[in-house]
Design a protein around this motif. Structure first.
Motif, PDB file in Angstrom:
ATOM      1  N   TYR A 123      -0.654  12.613   9.622  1.00 36.71           N
ATOM      2  CA  TYR A 123       0.238  12.228   8.529  1.00 36.71           C
ATOM      3  C   TYR A 123       0.220  10.729   8.331  1.00 36.71           C
ATOM      4  O   TYR A 123       0.191   9.980   9.304  1.00 36.71           O
ATOM      5  CB  TYR A 123       1.678  12.641   8.853  1.00 36.71           C
ATOM      6  CG  TYR A 123       1.880  14.124   8.804  1.00 36.71           C
ATOM      7  CD1 TYR A 123       1.899  14.783   7.583  1.00 36.71           C
ATOM      8  CD2 TYR A 123       2.046  14.852   9.980  1.00 36.71           C
ATOM      9  CE1 TYR A 123       2.072  16.152   7.538  1.00 36.71           C
ATOM     10  CE2 TYR A 123       2.221  16.219   9.936  1.00 36.71           C
ATOM     11  CZ  TYR A 123       2.230  16.867   8.718  1.00 36.71           C
ATOM     12  OH  TYR A 123       2.385  18.207   8.657  1.00 36.71           O
ATOM     13  N   SER A 124       0.270  10.314   7.079  1.00 33.69           N
ATOM     14  CA  SER A 124       0.518   8.906   6.824  1.00 33.69           C
ATOM     15  C   SER A 124       1.923   8.807   6.242  1.00 33.69           C
ATOM     16  O   SER A 124       2.311   9.633   5.420  1.00 33.69           O
ATOM     17  CB  SER A 124      -0.529   8.335   5.864  1.00 33.69           C
ATOM     18  OG  SER A 124      -0.583   9.087   4.679  1.00 33.69           O
ATOM     19  N   ALA A 125       2.680   7.842   6.709  1.00 34.56           N
ATOM     20  CA  ALA A 125       4.063   7.699   6.249  1.00 34.56           C
ATOM     21  C   ALA A 125       4.321   6.254   5.849  1.00 34.56           C
ATOM     22  O   ALA A 125       3.903   5.319   6.547  1.00 34.56           O
ATOM     23  CB  ALA A 125       5.023   8.120   7.355  1.00 34.56           C
ATOM     24  N   TRP A 126       4.985   6.090   4.744  1.00 30.25           N
ATOM     25  CA  TRP A 126       5.240   4.776   4.156  1.00 30.25           C
ATOM     26  C   TRP A 126       5.945   3.843   5.138  1.00 30.25           C
ATOM     27  O   TRP A 126       6.914   4.242   5.793  1.00 30.25           O
ATOM     28  CB  TRP A 126       6.091   4.976   2.893  1.00 30.25           C
ATOM     29  CG  TRP A 126       6.413   3.702   2.166  1.00 30.25           C
ATOM     30  CD1 TRP A 126       5.638   2.598   2.063  1.00 30.25           C
ATOM     31  CD2 TRP A 126       7.610   3.427   1.423  1.00 30.25           C
ATOM     32  NE1 TRP A 126       6.263   1.646   1.296  1.00 30.25           N
ATOM     33  CE2 TRP A 126       7.483   2.124   0.896  1.00 30.25           C
ATOM     34  CE3 TRP A 126       8.764   4.164   1.146  1.00 30.25           C
ATOM     35  CZ2 TRP A 126       8.468   1.535   0.116  1.00 30.25           C
ATOM     36  CZ3 TRP A 126       9.744   3.572   0.373  1.00 30.25           C
ATOM     37  CH2 TRP A 126       9.596   2.271  -0.138  1.00 30.25           C
ATOM     38  N   ASP A 127       5.475   2.590   5.198  1.00 30.44           N
ATOM     39  CA  ASP A 127       6.142   1.555   5.980  1.00 30.44           C
ATOM     40  C   ASP A 127       6.839   0.612   5.000  1.00 30.44           C
ATOM     41  O   ASP A 127       6.221  -0.316   4.477  1.00 30.44           O
ATOM     42  CB  ASP A 127       5.095   0.781   6.795  1.00 30.44           C
ATOM     43  CG  ASP A 127       5.672  -0.470   7.436  1.00 30.44           C
ATOM     44  OD1 ASP A 127       6.920  -0.592   7.497  1.00 30.44           O
ATOM     45  OD2 ASP A 127       4.882  -1.325   7.875  1.00 30.44           O
ATOM     46  N   PRO A 128       8.118   0.852   4.717  1.00 29.58           N
ATOM     47  CA  PRO A 128       8.773   0.073   3.657  1.00 29.58           C
ATOM     48  C   PRO A 128       8.949  -1.404   4.000  1.00 29.58           C
ATOM     49  O   PRO A 128       9.302  -2.196   3.130  1.00 29.58           O
ATOM     50  CB  PRO A 128      10.146   0.754   3.503  1.00 29.58           C
ATOM     51  CG  PRO A 128      10.308   1.654   4.656  1.00 29.58           C
ATOM     52  CD  PRO A 128       9.011   1.797   5.374  1.00 29.58           C
TER      53      PRO A 128
END
Ligand code: ADP
Ligand code: MG
Length: 729
Positions: free
Chosen positions: A148-153
């Protein structure tokens, strides 16, 4: 034919006129961040409440409230579409050292026969790239290939061309990190918590400590025509053969010299591009070697600085092509001239200032400074082998210990002022530690003007030098992802600070006053860290002996240096700081060994091909020409005279034979060594075999190829030479 090709490309390379760059009419401060969805853009494109929440996420690390994702995505899409953007991608940093991206269009069916642009929050927040071919070190068996890739805000979204780039982390289905960003962010969290707790001894108002990174990127430029004519450069990023140019860096005339017009246009171009993407570029100059340059932005928060460095490296490669250059980020593209590094300037700061800043006015400020310097050094001392592992690679191995870069031993240079300061604290009279009424305590630390520290004798040979208000980790390779070094350093410092707090609190619990407790522990640690401090010449052989006596890690073989990750103290460090599990560490090491093997394997293959297909045929032809000449001389002259006339040619013919047979025999040997190594199952053992039996033969053969280059007729030499590659006109 081959000779013609070389002269053709050399001609092409030297006939390039600079590609002039159109400068923006605005000032850099005006176009800075033009393509970044930063706070200003958020303020404009997001509803007020959503904007507030995003600020909280960015500034305070508050977890992202998933219910605002749709609104954020909508705002981003609107902004991006105004810039002509049609696609978006999750941009992540798999363990391949580069970045990865897969683009998707905004377009969706509108179910009325047409299409609409859509970008939902869930697409921003998480994606499932088909990631089975990224290295995982066995974490993901192929049947469970999901990642999974998950947003790094905390790292802002930006636009390149027609694509919205979303910085993301990359994890496996079972939650293990498959990238550099996850452990880096965990290490930054750990150092924040540990340093904040220690800061509160000195200033109870401190709520957060930030780790800073200012990288200095070195690189080489080569003309594209010459580059294309060197299969070794194209395939491996470095020249595997090539005799020294008569002139290289011995005149010291390149460092800080004037920048050639073609290069200046390139530099201008990358700087404008970088500034528009929010990278705060500031410094540019020539480096020591011919064709070597450096670029450095102003330091930033470490996670952002790492992303910016990854982005910068890809900008440099892309823009170089526009200027008919190739940008070489390899640590050692050319033998005999300096290689490239990436100094990592590191510090910790709070909202009240930089913690490693020169001592302030009050004894407490001074003590805080000493505490952070000493505990940083404790982290570095305890994990010196691991820190070396964090910067080690098949490519950086060529640079370390090569009389130009730091040696392959981690030590720290403090300079005279700080060394004396630590000595002063160590020697201070016990009475000086007395707690006197409300005045707390009266340790008389001398105050040190900042300028003085900044200009102390700079020691270029030290891998980890104190330079005024920061430490400079100089052993990092030019091609590396800084995250590897930064996650290790921040974890090591976090552990030292955690341990420091436990010991100080124990003393306070026994009734010792806070200041005296801090001082006592600092004094213990000043004694403890002595072996890591080395202010002398890191290039000397004496240092290697001395460092071994001090118990510092002196290993030079990259595959063995990687063992440091699996040492008990390392596993414990990463467990304590919650940065990586033992399982993740083992998986990463598998990747490190495998990558090492593959790099050497590719070098060895291309080198063998070049020897047998490029060099030997040309050399044999040249030798035949000489033989032909000699036999003709013998045909027309009496023997004694013919011998005299042909003396030199006969020597050359013989020399060529000697070099040729060495090359042919040893290329065979190298191929055999590869075959043996390839059969080894264990990645570690295979990498060790490649290091011990393949890499070294390559260097031995190279010596003979380089000798031949000086013997054989220049016109027939098939590859561009160093004197051509290294001088841009
Ligand atoms: P050098 O003299 O070492 O070549 P430069 O000025 O070229 O130094 O670059 C030094 C880098 O260190 C820059 O990125 C700069 O912003 C950064 N830097 C300066 N102070 C700090 C600090 N306190 N923490 C981290 N980085 C810093
Ligand atoms: Mg520097």
């Amino acid at each position: 034919m081959a000779a013609n090709l070389r002269f053709k490309v050399v001609g092409e390379a030297f006939s390039h006129t600079p590609v002039s760059v159109e400068c923006p009419t605005e000032r850099p401060s005006e176009y800075f961040g033009k393509y970044v969805f930063n706070k200003q853009k958020m303020f404009k494109y997001l509803p007020a409440k959503v904007y507030q929440k995003m600020c909280d996420v960015i500034d305070n690390g508050t977890p992202l409230d998933i219910t605002i994702a749709d609104a954020v995505a909508e705002g981003m899409k609107k902004w991006a579409m105004e810039l002509g953007v049609t696609h978006y991608t999750h941009w992540f940093q798999p363990l391949t050292e580069g970045t990865a991206e897969k683009h998707d269009g905004f377009v969706e069916h509108d179910w009325k026969g047409g299409m609409v642009e859509e970008f939902e929050g869930k697409l921003l927040v998480q994606q499932e790239p088909d990631a089975s071919s990224f290295p995982s070190g066995g974490i993901r068996s192929t049947f469970e290939a999901r990642g999974y890739s998950a947003w790094d805000p905390t790292s802002p979204v930006f636009v390149i061309g027609d694509t919205l780039m979303i910085p993301t982390i990359f994890i496996s289905y079972t939650g293990e990190a498959l990238d550099y960003k996850v452990p880096l962010k965990k290490a930054l969290y750990a150092v924040d918590k540990a340093a904040t707790a220690v800061c509160q001894y000195f200033n109870p108002d401190v709520k957060k400590v930030v780790s800073n990174l200012g990288w200095e990127q070195e690189y080489f430029l080569v003309d594209e025509a010459l580059y294309s004519a060197r299969p070794d450069l194209v395939m491996t990023g470095r020249t595997l053969m090539g005799h020294d140019s008569a002139k290289n860096q011995q005149m010291d005339d390149h460092y800080f010299g004037s920048i050639p017009a073609r290069v200046e246009e390139f530099m201008k171009d990358i700087e404008i591009t970088a500034l528009e993407l929010g990278i705060p570029c500031k410094t540019r100059h020539n480096e020591v070697a011919p064709n070597q340059f450096e670029l450095a932005p102003i330091f930033e928060e470490t996670n952002l600085a790492v992303d910016h460095n990854m982005l910068m490296m890809s900008i440099m490669k892309r823009v170089a092509r526009k200027h008919h250059f190739r940008c070489l980020l390899h640590e050692k593209p050319f033998k005999g001239v300096n290689g490239s590094g990436k100094h990592n300037n590191w510090s910790l700061s709070t909202d009240t200032g930089i913690l490693l800043h020169a001592p302030g006015k009050t004894p407490m400020d001074n003590l805080r400074f000493v505490t952070f310097v000493v505990e940083t050094l404790k982290g570095v001392y305890d994990h010196n082998g691991l820190l070396k592992a964090s910067i080690m690679s098949a490519t950086n191995a060529h640079r370390l210990g090569a009389n130009e870069a730091p040696p392959a031993i981690i030590s720290s240079f403090l300079g005279k002022t700080v060394t004396e300061l630590l000595q002063h604290v160590e020697d201070a009279d016990e009475n000086a530690l007395a707690v006197v009424g409300k005045q707390a305590f009266k340790l008389d630390l001398p105050s040190i003007p900042e300028l003085l520290i900044d200009n102390t004798d700079r020691n270029r040979t030290s891998p980890f030098a104190f330079t005024g208000n920061r430490f400079e980790f100089r052993a990092v390779g030019s091609e590396a992802n800084c995250a590897s070094a930064m996650l290790t350093l921040n974890s090591a410092v976090a552990e030292a600070l955690m341990d420091f707090k436990v010991r100080v609190d124990a003393l306070i619990a026994e009734g010792v006053a806070k200041e005296a407790a801090v001082l006592k522990v600092v004094r213990e640690d000043i004694k403890y860290i002595k072996p890591i401090i080395f202010n002398g010449n890191g290039y000397g052989d004496e240092w290697k002996e001395e460092a071994a006596k001090r118990g510092l890690d002196c290993e030079t073989s990259a595959p063995l240096i990687f063992d440091n990750y699996l040492k008990e103290s390392s596993v414990e460090l990463f467990a304590k700081t919650k940065v990586m599990t033992a399982f993740e560490l083992r998986a990463r090491n598998e990747i490190k060994w495998e990558t090492y093997t593959k790099k050497i394997q590719i070098e060895s293959r291309i080198f063998g091909d070049l020897c047998l297909n490029h060099i030997i045929p040309v050399v044999t032809k040249y030798q035949s020409m000489l033989i032909d000449n000699v036999s003709k001389v013998f045909a027309i002259f009496p023997e004694a005279k013919a011998k005299e006339i042909s003396k030199e040619n006969l020597t050359i013919i013989e020399k060529i034979s000697e070099h040729e047979s060495f090359i042919i025999e040893n290329v065979d040997k190298m191929v055999e060594a590869r075959k043996v190594a390839n059969k080894i199952e264990s990645e570690r053992e295979k990498a060790v075999a490649y290091h011990d039996t393949v890499a070294n033969i390559l260097e031995e053969i190279r010596y003979h190829v380089d000798k031949l280059e000086t013997i054989v007729d220049d016109e027939s030499w098939p590859l561009p030479k160093y004197r051509e590659l290294l001088f841009i006109r």
